[in-house]
Design an enzyme around this catalytic site. Structure first.
Site, PDB file in Angstrom:
ATOM      1  CG  HIS A   1      38.942  43.877  27.304  1.00 38.41           C
ATOM      2  ND1 HIS A   1      40.050  44.277  26.613  1.00 38.41           N
ATOM      3  CD2 HIS A   1      38.955  44.572  28.465  1.00 38.41           C
ATOM      4  CE1 HIS A   1      40.722  45.168  27.329  1.00 38.41           C
ATOM      5  NE2 HIS A   1      40.080  45.366  28.461  1.00 38.41           N
TER       6      HIS A   1
HETATM    7  C1  UD1 Z   1      39.402  45.010  33.758  1.00 39.24           C
HETATM    8  C2  UD1 Z   1      39.747  46.492  33.853  1.00 39.24           C
HETATM    9  C3  UD1 Z   1      40.193  47.008  32.486  1.00 39.24           C
HETATM   10  C4  UD1 Z   1      41.276  46.145  31.881  1.00 39.24           C
HETATM   11  C5  UD1 Z   1      40.810  44.699  31.874  1.00 39.24           C
HETATM   12  C6  UD1 Z   1      41.832  43.760  31.301  1.00 39.24           C
HETATM   13  C7  UD1 Z   1      38.427  47.826  35.451  1.00 39.24           C
HETATM   14  C8  UD1 Z   1      37.319  48.793  35.572  1.00 39.24           C
HETATM   15  N1  UD1 Z   1      38.589  47.286  34.243  1.00 39.24           N
HETATM   16  O1  UD1 Z   1      38.258  44.893  32.905  1.00 39.24           O
HETATM   17  O2  UD1 Z   1      40.688  48.318  32.636  1.00 39.24           O
HETATM   18  O3  UD1 Z   1      41.553  46.585  30.569  1.00 39.24           O
HETATM   19  O4  UD1 Z   1      40.505  44.320  33.215  1.00 39.24           O
HETATM   20  O5  UD1 Z   1      41.345  42.473  31.275  1.00 39.24           O
HETATM   21  O6  UD1 Z   1      39.124  47.580  36.403  1.00 39.24           O
HETATM   22  N2  UD1 Z   1      35.933  37.574  34.538  1.00 39.24           N
HETATM   23  C9  UD1 Z   1      36.161  36.235  34.562  1.00 39.24           C
HETATM   24  N3  UD1 Z   1      37.355  35.788  35.070  1.00 39.24           N
HETATM   25  C10 UD1 Z   1      38.291  36.631  35.568  1.00 39.24           C
HETATM   26  C11 UD1 Z   1      38.023  38.007  35.565  1.00 39.24           C
HETATM   27  C12 UD1 Z   1      36.852  38.466  35.036  1.00 39.24           C
HETATM   28  O7  UD1 Z   1      35.347  35.447  34.107  1.00 39.24           O
HETATM   29  O8  UD1 Z   1      39.351  36.165  36.017  1.00 39.24           O
HETATM   30  C13 UD1 Z   1      34.677  38.075  33.931  1.00 39.24           C
HETATM   31  C14 UD1 Z   1      33.560  38.225  34.927  1.00 39.24           C
HETATM   32  O9  UD1 Z   1      32.376  37.850  34.313  1.00 39.24           O
HETATM   33  C15 UD1 Z   1      33.544  39.723  35.173  1.00 39.24           C
HETATM   34  C16 UD1 Z   1      34.001  40.276  33.841  1.00 39.24           C
HETATM   35  O10 UD1 Z   1      34.915  39.319  33.330  1.00 39.24           O
HETATM   36  O11 UD1 Z   1      32.309  40.185  35.560  1.00 39.24           O
HETATM   37  C17 UD1 Z   1      34.642  41.616  33.944  1.00 39.24           C
HETATM   38  O12 UD1 Z   1      35.747  41.598  34.847  1.00 39.24           O
HETATM   39  P1  UD1 Z   1      36.223  42.982  35.543  1.00 39.24           P
HETATM   40  O13 UD1 Z   1      37.444  42.751  36.336  1.00 39.24           O
HETATM   41  O14 UD1 Z   1      35.077  43.642  36.199  1.00 39.24           O
HETATM   42  O15 UD1 Z   1      36.558  43.904  34.299  1.00 39.24           O
HETATM   43  P2  UD1 Z   1      37.325  43.616  32.925  1.00 39.24           P
HETATM   44  O16 UD1 Z   1      36.353  43.763  31.840  1.00 39.24           O
HETATM   45  O17 UD1 Z   1      38.158  42.378  32.986  1.00 39.24           O
END
Ligand code: UD1
Length: 364
Positions: A207
């Site tokens: 991811h």
């Molecule tokens: C975040 C953490 C990363 C961790 C990961 C585990 C940061 C910078 N990154 O990354 O260190 O390894 O979590 O999962 O804090 N989304 C959903 N549903 C959710 C959450 C996210 O659909 O419940 C999607 C959204 O499109 C969002 C994308 O995932 O834009 C990224 O989510 P985000 O929390 O920004 O970062 P992660 O890639 O999950």
């Protein structure tokens, strides 16, 4: 009473806060605890399932920040966390890991003069293109108490000029959670539900933006996974970010239609541990899985040019890999699994790290 405000936001935080809250609760009358969920992760499969499986009490506050740009998400967390912090007026804010929520709440607390304790302090990838590295540097520069998992982390902090009296090596709280839940995870027989044989499948999680956000890298990964699935079944729970990119780049169909490829929705904690425990080997870019596989002594290949957890290589079952060398690295990993290579576990990865954290807080 020592008032402690715990912060969680994203999936890898939940398994770290659970043992700490439990260890503090084991000292009746000594701690008053509250839990804030920033809502960085909000889907059932990314959040609620971990509260249920790890028996974490529902958060006292949910800031419901959701997704956004780094600046937008960080700013929203700060704005919404400030009144909660002022309202509870804790002696300590306790943050874990390296996600945006960790850094954002640390900044708010430091500005209000509230002491911050950081669990999993001192890890460094030395790669500032990784958003988590920025979060680690900022959090550790500001936190008053740096609770580290291993000696390499202590060394990194000392090199940055952090005074030794702020640093306490307590061990790895993720391993506390793993020790507590391993038997429960095994009893679920997740591999059987997925129709794969024990020690006859590869468990994949990917991811990181550096792997999945670019069309070229993601398409090379898809080619490689399809190739691997011809040899051994591949179990791949797909993170929402990765799923979105697979759709954006038109790659999902090719992956889904590959025989041997088991694309599934994100799994909860127990099934992730069950899969890691039973896999021939694990291919990941997660931080936590590098540590869990080291404890389980299951070969792990980390698809990254570096790791902030070097102890999982020097004293564990982890190796870095690249798309170019993946096939050969996989074959070697599967051989290592068959030879049941035994490795010692890093010191203080013993299931009692959270108890040591409680002791440190009581001492101060
Ligand atoms: C975040 C953490 C990363 C961790 C990961 C585990 C940061 C910078 N990154 O990354 O260190 O390894 O979590 O999962 O804090 N989304 C959903 N549903 C959710 C959450 C996210 O659909 O419940 C999607 C959204 O499109 C969002 C994308 O995932 O834009 C990224 O989510 P985000 O929390 O920004 O970062 P992660 O890639 O999950």
């Amino acid at each position: 009473m020592i008032k402690v405000l715990h912060v969680v936001g994203a999936r890898p935080n939940f398994m770290k806060v659970a043992p700490v809250m439990r260890a503090l609760a084991a000292h009746p009358g000594r701690f008053l605890q509250r839990l804030v969920h920033t809502g960085q992760h909000y889907e059932e499969a990314m959040s609620q399932v971990f509260f249920d499986e790890l028996e974490i009490a529902p958060p006292d506050e949910n800031l419901e920040v959701g997704s956004g740009s780094h600046a937008g998400q960080t700013a929203q967390i700060m704005i919404r966390f400030e009144p909660v912090l002022k309202g509870f007026a804790p002696d300590w804010v306790m943050v874990v890991g390296d996600v945006n929520s960790t850094m954002a709440c640390t900044l708010v607390a430091a500005k209000l003069g509230v002491r911050v304790a950081h669990v999993e302090a001192g890890l460094r990838s030395f790669d500032r293109t990784m958003p988590e590295e920025i979060n680690r540097l900022v959090t550790d520069a500001l936190a008053d108490l740096l609770l580290t998992p291993s000696s390499d982390a202590d060394e990194n902090l000392r090199r940055e000029g952090i005074s030794p009296d702020r640093i306490r090596q307590v061990g790895n709280v993720m391993i506390d959670t793993l020790c507590r839940n391993l038997e429960k995870a095994r009893a679920r027989l997740v591999h059987r539900r997925l129709g794969v044989e024990p020690r006859r499948f590869i468990y994949v999680t990917l991811h990181r933006p550096s792997n999945v956000d670019g069309r070229e890298s993601l398409s090379a990964i898809v080619d490689c996974l399809r190739d691997m699935a011809k040899g051994l079944p591949v179990v791949f729970p797909v993170h929402p970010r990765t799923r979105q990119r697979l759709v954006d780049f038109g790659l999902l169909g090719a992956l889904e239609s590959q025989p041997g490829m088991k694309l599934i929705v994100p799994v909860g904690y127990l099934d992730s541990i069950g899969l890691a425990d039973q896999a021939s080997c694990v291919l990941t870019d997660s931080g936590g899985l590098q540590e869990e596989t080291t404890f389980l002594q299951v070969p792990c290949l980390t698809l990254r040019p570096n790791t902030e957890r070097p102890i999982t290589i020097s004293q564990g079952s982890n190796r870095l890999t690249t798309l170019g060398t993946l096939r050969a690295d996989l074959e070697a990993a599967i051989r290592r699994r068959e030879s049941r290579e035994q490795l010692p576990c890093p010191p203080l990865w013993d299931g009692r790290s959270a108890e040591r954290i409680a002791d440190v807080l009581l001492e101060r």
